[in-house]
Structures are given as C-alpha cells and as structure tokens.
Write an enzyme that holds these catalytic residues in place. Structure first.
Site, PDB file in Angstrom:
ATOM      1  CG  HIS A 129      -1.979  -1.097   1.184  1.00 60.31           C
ATOM      2  ND1 HIS A 129      -2.462  -1.670   0.036  1.00 60.31           N
ATOM      3  CD2 HIS A 129      -2.628  -1.726   2.209  1.00 60.31           C
ATOM      4  CE1 HIS A 129      -3.360  -2.607   0.336  1.00 60.31           C
ATOM      5  NE2 HIS A 129      -3.469  -2.668   1.646  1.00 60.31           N
ATOM      6  CG  HIS A 201      -7.724  -0.794   2.926  1.00 59.95           C
ATOM      7  ND1 HIS A 201      -8.111  -1.537   4.019  1.00 59.95           N
ATOM      8  CD2 HIS A 201      -6.770  -1.529   2.305  1.00 59.95           C
ATOM      9  CE1 HIS A 201      -7.394  -2.651   4.070  1.00 59.95           C
ATOM     10  NE2 HIS A 201      -6.581  -2.671   3.033  1.00 59.95           N
ATOM     11  CD  GLU A 338      -8.053  -3.693  -0.344  1.00 59.79           C
ATOM     12  OE1 GLU A 338      -6.940  -3.173  -0.475  1.00 59.79           O
ATOM     13  OE2 GLU A 338      -8.220  -4.759   0.273  1.00 59.79           O
TER      14      GLU A 338
HETATM   15  C1  BGC Z   1      -4.201  -6.679   1.941  1.00 59.51           C
HETATM   16  C2  BGC Z   1      -3.970  -7.441   3.203  1.00 59.51           C
HETATM   17  C3  BGC Z   1      -3.522  -6.487   4.275  1.00 59.51           C
HETATM   18  C4  BGC Z   1      -4.563  -5.448   4.445  1.00 59.51           C
HETATM   19  C5  BGC Z   1      -4.110  -4.412   5.427  1.00 59.51           C
HETATM   20  C6  BGC Z   1      -5.247  -5.670   2.210  1.00 59.51           C
HETATM   21  O1  BGC Z   1      -5.455  -4.908   1.069  1.00 59.51           O
HETATM   22  O2  BGC Z   1      -4.539  -7.501   0.871  1.00 59.51           O
HETATM   23  O3  BGC Z   1      -3.028  -8.459   3.017  1.00 59.51           O
HETATM   24  O4  BGC Z   1      -3.246  -7.132   5.468  1.00 59.51           O
HETATM   25  O5  BGC Z   1      -4.812  -4.815   3.238  1.00 59.51           O
HETATM   26  O6  BGC Z   1      -5.113  -4.099   6.301  1.00 59.51           O
END
Ligand code: BGC
Length: 373
Positions: A129, A201, A338
């Site tokens: 991210h 998210h 997402e």
């Molecule tokens: C990911 C997860 C990650 C989470 C974080 C998601 O987009 O795929 O692996 O732990 O984001 O909160």
C-alpha cells in the site's frame, strides 16, 4: 460550519418519492496531529439521510450509514473509536485512500525505463500500500457544488517519496449520491513516468453490528479467475479458474461457506486475501459484484472501471482495537472490496500495465451502491 445545502424537495414530485431531508456538507475540527497539523472532518448527508464522515488524514471514511429494509440507518464501515489511531498510522488502513500503489510490490523493487527503484519495505519482504502511503498523509479537502454532497481531496506526492519516481498530483472525489451510492473517482498526473494503483480500503459489514462476523454475508464477484499467491502474498503470475475452488463467487455465496476448507491458498491468506480478475475487462463503469446481508436486507452493488478487485476478509484484525458497536474488532469483523489493478504488476509483464507516463492522466471510478432486497 454548513458549507453546502440543497433542498431536494421538488414540488412537482409526488409526495411518496420526495426526499426527506436536505443534502449537506458540514466541516468541523477533528483532531490535531503530534506535529500540530489540524485534521478536519467533513460530514456529508444526502437527500435520503444517508451520512458519511471523512477526515483529511488519509481521506479516511470514518463512518457511512445505510438504511436497512425497515429504513433504519446504521453505520456499515469499521472505524476506530478515537482519533489517535487514525492520526498515528491507521494500523488496519480503515477507510483509507490507498496509494501510490495498492497492495504488494515484491521486495519493494521494480524497474521502469531500465532504471531500478527501491521502495519502502513494510510488509515482510514486500512493499504494501505504498509504504508510508497516501493513507498516512494529510489531504486538502474542498466541497464540490452539485445536487449531491461531494468532497474533493487532493494530495501531492513528492518525486522520490517512498522510492517512487515522479511528483504525483492526486485527486480523489467522494460523492454521496441521492440514490444512495458512494461514487469515488480517482485522478492522478505525474511529471515523470511512474507506477500508480489507487484504491479505497473501507471495511464493510452490512449488518451494522460489528460484533457479527461478515461470514454470513453473501458475496458475488463476476470473476472467473483469481491470482494465487506465494507465502508472502505476492501473485505467482498464474491466473487460476475459480470453478470448483473455494474462490468461486460467480454466484452469490456466503463468505463463510468455504473459508475454512483445506486449501493451500486459503491457508496462505489466512482466509480470502486475493485478487479476482473480472470477466469484463472493459475500462467502463460496469457492475462487478455485490454484498448482501439477508437479515437487514442491506445490499451493496460494486461498479468499477478497474479490471480487478482485492477481496480481503479481514483476516489480520487481531482483537486489540475497540469497535464502534462495542467490544473489540475481531478477525472477520469487516471485509474490504478494493477495486484496482493487479498487485505486483510492475514486476509481472503478463499483467495489465500500471505505468503512468509523464503528463498522462490516470482516471478510474468505483461506485458502492446501497439498496435493500
Ligand atoms: C491486503 C492485506 C492487508 C490489508 C491491510 C489488504 O489490502 O490484501 O493483506 O493485510 O490490506 O489491512
């Protein structure tokens, strides 16, 4: 402060279809960071009384209400109960704008135009991210005039920030439409060739009660293929058919139905934490799936211009953070849908390209539309 206010009552409309309230957008002070930066909160209310709160830290959606089949509004997104967790790193990325690159880039490395780049590594051996990404940045918010409440958020990422090339101007606009949809548009432009993959998210739980696991909620994904991952959750490069596997959501299915079956991929993700590839790859706003909570009747349709979606079933929520509806958030208290390009695309030539060339415009749209059935 009341910033915008539209009386949605139309005198030529029959009484039954008249909207009940005025749409509005109200700005207030939210909190101050340790560095002394003031974080604002914007409360958007649409003509039906649906409400969304957004803060300028991370562009985080901290609450979003939706009506059930009896017209009862309840919050359907997870969030912290105090500002400090939003201000201090947002450990679960609750409600945040994700960028510059959503999901993982293997070892935080990629090569662009023959030049190697090293990103911040923040998830085992990988970059997740965007490193200290857009969720941990303060955005500038501007309400947008229109029939429905809308908020434009802008952020400029520096050339070299978290290792990415190019100064990137990003605009994310949230609209809370009067047909109960959260419409999100993402725009970006860079002064150098770079890679971009923006998403949102929010953790949804349509029950409005976060003590209730999302496992009984029914998910549909118009996706015949998904991306299996390695032990560090990087796609292996294979596009695997979902047919005959626990990953088949082509017909609406309770999330909990197959989540505990013995399956190597479910084991790796501790549940679902994978990218599904939509059958319709068109770059137009198309319906790609839905989430349904039978008891409340709440139904959420997902539409996007993106080719894929990361469905994350909240597997890493560890029972340490207070819930808005009492108790602590647990594994599977919420789920993320997402919409995005594929993880690790800069290292996987067979995946659709995520390069944004200097001066070109990045533009995607995603809508989460609420109704009841
Ligand atoms: C990911 C997860 C990650 C989470 C974080 C998601 O987009 O795929 O692996 O732990 O984001 O909160």
């Amino acid at each position: 402060m009341l910033l915008g206010c539209k009386d949605e009552k139309k005198t030529d409309m029959p009484e039954t279809t008249q909207a009940k309230t005025k749409s509005s957008i109200v700005k207030s002070d939210y909190a101050t960071t340790k560095e002394g930066v003031k974080i604002e909160k914007y409360t958007l209310t649409n003509a039906n009384g649906m409400k969304m709160e957004v803060i300028t830290m991370g562009g985080d959606i901290i609450s979003l209400t939706a009506p059930d089949k009896d017209g009862k509004f309840e919050d359907v997104v997870l969030g912290y109960t105090t500002p400090d967790l939003y201000l201090d790193g947002n450990p679960y990325f609750f409600g945040a704008i994700i960028g510059r690159y959503g999901n993982r880039i293997a070892k935080g490395k990629f090569t662009l135009d023959g030049k190697p780049y090293q990103l911040t590594v923040n998830d085992g051996p990988n970059s997740l991210h965007g490193g200290k990404g857009f969720d941990k940045r303060v955005w500038t918010a501007t309400p947008v005039e229109g029939d429905a409440p809308a908020l434009k958020l802008t952020y400029t990422a520096k050339d070299g920030e978290e290792g990415y090339p190019g100064k990137l101007n990003v605009t994310v606009t949230y609209v809370l439409s009067n047909d109960n949809a959260l419409e999100i548009s993402y725009e970006a432009e860079s002064d150098k060739n770079t890679v971009v993959n923006l998403t949102q998210h929010s953790y949804f739980n349509l029950s409005g009660n976060f003590a209730e696991s999302i496992e009984s909620q029914e998910l549909e994904l118009k996706a015949g293929k998904y991306l299996p991952v390695d032990a560090t959750l990087i796609p292996t490069g294979e596009l695997k058919a979902v047919a005959g596997t626990p990953f088949d959501f082509t017909k609406a299915k309770a999330i909990g139905k197959d989540i505990n079956v013995a399956d190597d991929q479910l084991k790796k993700g501790l549940g679902y934490d994978h990218c599904w590839i939509f059958d319709d790859a068109a770059n137009t706003l198309k319906s790609v799936g839905s989430l349904y909570h039978k008891a409340s009747g709440r139904y959420m349709e997902v539409l996007t211009t993106e080719p894929a979606i990361q469905f994350y079933s909240g597997n890493f929520i560890d029972g340490t953070k207070d819930s808005k509806t009492g108790g602590k958030y647990q594994k599977r208290s919420g789920l993320c849908l997402e919409t995005q390009h594929y993880p690790d695309s800069p290292n996987q030539p067979s995946f659709p390209i995520t390069t944004l060339k200097a001066g070109e415009k990045y533009s995607t749209k995603t809508t989460y539309k609420f109704s009841v059935k």
